[in-house]
Design an enzyme around this catalytic site. Structure first.
Site, PDB file in Angstrom:
ATOM      1  N   SER A   1      11.604 -18.857   7.378  1.00  0.00           N
ATOM      2  CA  SER A   1      12.209 -18.587   8.690  1.00  0.00           C
ATOM      3  C   SER A   1      13.521 -17.811   8.601  1.00  0.00           C
ATOM      4  O   SER A   1      13.750 -16.904   9.404  1.00  0.00           O
ATOM      5  CB  SER A   1      12.416 -19.897   9.449  1.00  0.00           C
ATOM      6  OG  SER A   1      11.174 -20.474   9.781  1.00  0.00           O
TER       7      SER A   1
ATOM      8  N   GLY B   1      -5.129 -32.805  11.213  1.00  0.00           N
ATOM      9  CA  GLY B   1      -3.713 -33.146  11.113  1.00  0.00           C
ATOM     10  C   GLY B   1      -2.921 -32.518  12.240  1.00  0.00           C
ATOM     11  O   GLY B   1      -3.476 -32.123  13.276  1.00  0.00           O
ATOM     12  N   GLY B   2      -1.612 -32.389  12.035  1.00  0.00           N
ATOM     13  CA  GLY B   2      -0.759 -31.823  13.076  1.00  0.00           C
ATOM     14  C   GLY B   2      -1.129 -30.403  13.429  1.00  0.00           C
ATOM     15  O   GLY B   2      -1.166 -30.028  14.612  1.00  0.00           O
ATOM     16  N   ALA B   3      -1.421 -29.578  12.420  1.00  0.00           N
ATOM     17  CA  ALA B   3      -1.804 -28.190  12.687  1.00  0.00           C
ATOM     18  C   ALA B   3      -3.148 -28.130  13.401  1.00  0.00           C
ATOM     19  O   ALA B   3      -3.365 -27.276  14.266  1.00  0.00           O
ATOM     20  CB  ALA B   3      -1.855 -27.411  11.381  1.00  0.00           C
TER      21      ALA B   3
ATOM     22  N   TYR C   1      -1.256 -18.607   4.175  1.00  0.00           N
ATOM     23  CA  TYR C   1      -0.855 -17.199   4.021  1.00  0.00           C
ATOM     24  C   TYR C   1      -0.399 -16.850   2.614  1.00  0.00           C
ATOM     25  O   TYR C   1      -0.020 -15.702   2.348  1.00  0.00           O
ATOM     26  CB  TYR C   1       0.248 -16.830   5.029  1.00  0.00           C
ATOM     27  CG  TYR C   1       1.485 -17.694   4.987  1.00  0.00           C
ATOM     28  CD1 TYR C   1       2.492 -17.466   4.056  1.00  0.00           C
ATOM     29  CD2 TYR C   1       1.647 -18.735   5.892  1.00  0.00           C
ATOM     30  CE1 TYR C   1       3.619 -18.252   4.025  1.00  0.00           C
ATOM     31  CE2 TYR C   1       2.777 -19.540   5.867  1.00  0.00           C
ATOM     32  CZ  TYR C   1       3.756 -19.280   4.938  1.00  0.00           C
ATOM     33  OH  TYR C   1       4.884 -20.073   4.898  1.00  0.00           O
TER      34      TYR C   1
ATOM     35  N   ASN D   1       8.313 -27.924  17.372  1.00  0.00           N
ATOM     36  CA  ASN D   1       8.722 -27.083  16.243  1.00  0.00           C
ATOM     37  C   ASN D   1       9.921 -26.195  16.568  1.00  0.00           C
ATOM     38  O   ASN D   1      10.433 -25.494  15.700  1.00  0.00           O
ATOM     39  CB  ASN D   1       7.553 -26.231  15.729  1.00  0.00           C
ATOM     40  CG  ASN D   1       7.305 -24.997  16.579  1.00  0.00           C
ATOM     41  OD1 ASN D   1       7.586 -24.987  17.781  1.00  0.00           O
ATOM     42  ND2 ASN D   1       6.764 -23.957  15.969  1.00  0.00           N
TER      43      ASN D   1
ATOM     44  N   LYS E   1       8.563 -33.045  12.877  1.00  0.00           N
ATOM     45  CA  LYS E   1       8.038 -32.480  14.121  1.00  0.00           C
ATOM     46  C   LYS E   1       7.730 -33.536  15.190  1.00  0.00           C
ATOM     47  O   LYS E   1       7.840 -33.265  16.382  1.00  0.00           O
ATOM     48  CB  LYS E   1       6.776 -31.656  13.843  1.00  0.00           C
ATOM     49  CG  LYS E   1       7.047 -30.325  13.162  1.00  0.00           C
ATOM     50  CD  LYS E   1       5.752 -29.503  13.099  1.00  0.00           C
ATOM     51  CE  LYS E   1       6.011 -28.105  12.586  1.00  0.00           C
ATOM     52  NZ  LYS E   1       4.797 -27.270  12.672  1.00  0.00           N
TER      53      LYS E   1
ATOM     54  N   ASP F   1       3.701 -23.109  17.968  1.00  0.00           N
ATOM     55  CA  ASP F   1       2.591 -22.917  17.033  1.00  0.00           C
ATOM     56  C   ASP F   1       1.336 -22.423  17.744  1.00  0.00           C
ATOM     57  O   ASP F   1       0.633 -21.532  17.253  1.00  0.00           O
ATOM     58  CB  ASP F   1       2.281 -24.219  16.292  1.00  0.00           C
ATOM     59  CG  ASP F   1       3.315 -24.551  15.229  1.00  0.00           C
ATOM     60  OD1 ASP F   1       3.979 -23.622  14.748  1.00  0.00           O
ATOM     61  OD2 ASP F   1       3.452 -25.734  14.883  1.00  0.00           O
TER      62      ASP F   1
END
Length: 289
Positions: A22, A134-136, A230, A92, A71, A107
């Site tokens: 970031s 999960g969270g994603a 990524y 986030n 988060k 997200d």
């Protein structure tokens, strides 16, 4: 960029945080726009989260990103949480205005934007298979449904966990049919043929590993694959897609798009198009992890 008493600070909290990209993205955009802002990573131990959040507000930080493991835990520490962040169940991005903290989740915005820009794919009216609960995974399911997907199924090692996710989201996503299946269904081309898109929300691929039993042979024309991983830039899932002539993209586009959305929430200004992605590409070209 020189930091002075007039410099506005933003940042990111997490633990650990040294790996975060970031600062690379945001500081590049601040510099290109000539904004007197600076973005700083803050390592915050879970035991000190409440102190850290209060301290950032007291210090006049304009906003901050939130990453693992904070988060969910950060939500009760905020004054307000957006509807989408509450639906996703995680924050986030936090905006600080006159000491008031508002939580958002960019997200989902990032995923939908990346699908549009990298794969020319719109979820509206489509069927999507999401790998991971999960969270994603939760964020992906919610954002896809809110963007008009008519069917989203979750493939997960624990079907019970995927089913629980469906049950928690279904009442708030009435326009989308939700379902849960075992990862074993990935080996069935007949099952996969019923979808337009596969989204991997797990970490599988980061260590050159593959989704167990996945077969992408004989799928419908226009089927696409999006891998949130990524690094490496071409994941094993993407290699498998290429073997069958299927369009795919990695998670860099999502990382950039969610960052662009957070940047706008803090500054009220859109970052220059392509600036963040160019900064990340240049960073990786130097052999940085």
């Amino acid at each position: 960029m020189m930091i002075t008493g007039k410099t506005t600070l933003a940042g990111i909290i997490g633990f650990p945080i040294a790996h975060s990209l970031s600062p690379v993205m945001h500081n590049a955009a601040f510099a290109e726009l000539g904004l007197d802002w600076n973005f700083v990573p803050f390592p915050v131990h879970p035991d000190r989260l409440a102190e850290a959040v209060a301290g950032l507000s007291a210090l006049g930080v304009a906003g901050f990103n939130v990453t693992i493991p904070h988060k969910v835990a950060v939500m009760p520490l905020l004054d307000e949480v957006s509807d989408e962040a509450r639906l996703i169940g995680a924050v986030n991005t936090v905006v600080v205005r006159e000491g008031r903290l508002t939580g958002h989740n960019t997200d989902g915005i990032g995923l939908v934007a990346a699908l549009r820009e990298k794969l020319s794919f719109s979820p509206a009216g489509r069927s999507v298979l999401v790998v991971g609960a999960g969270g994603a995974g939760r964020s992906a399911v919610a954002s896809l449904a809110l963007s008009g997907a008519t069917r989203v199924e979750i493939a997960n090692r624990s079907v019970e966990k995927a089913s629980d996710l469906c049950l928690s989201l279904a009442p708030r996503l009435p326009g989308c049919s939700l379902g849960a299946v075992s990862l074993e269904r990935l080996a069935d081309p007949g099952y996969l043929a019923g979808f337009d898109l596969l989204v991997n929300t797990t970490s599988v691929g980061m260590k050159d590993d593959s989704l167990p039993g996945l077969s992408l042979a004989g799928l419908k024309e226009g089927f696409a694959v999006y891998d949130m991983v990524y690094a490496p830039p071409v994941t094993p899932l993407m290699k498998e897609a290429a073997r069958h002539g299927i369009a795919s993209a990695n998670g860099l586009g999502m990382l950039v798009a969610q960052g662009e959305a957070a940047f706008y929430l803090w500054t009220g200004v859109r970052p220059p198009k392509g600036c963040m992605e160019r900064a990340l590409t240049a960073y990786h070209s130097l052999g940085k992890p």
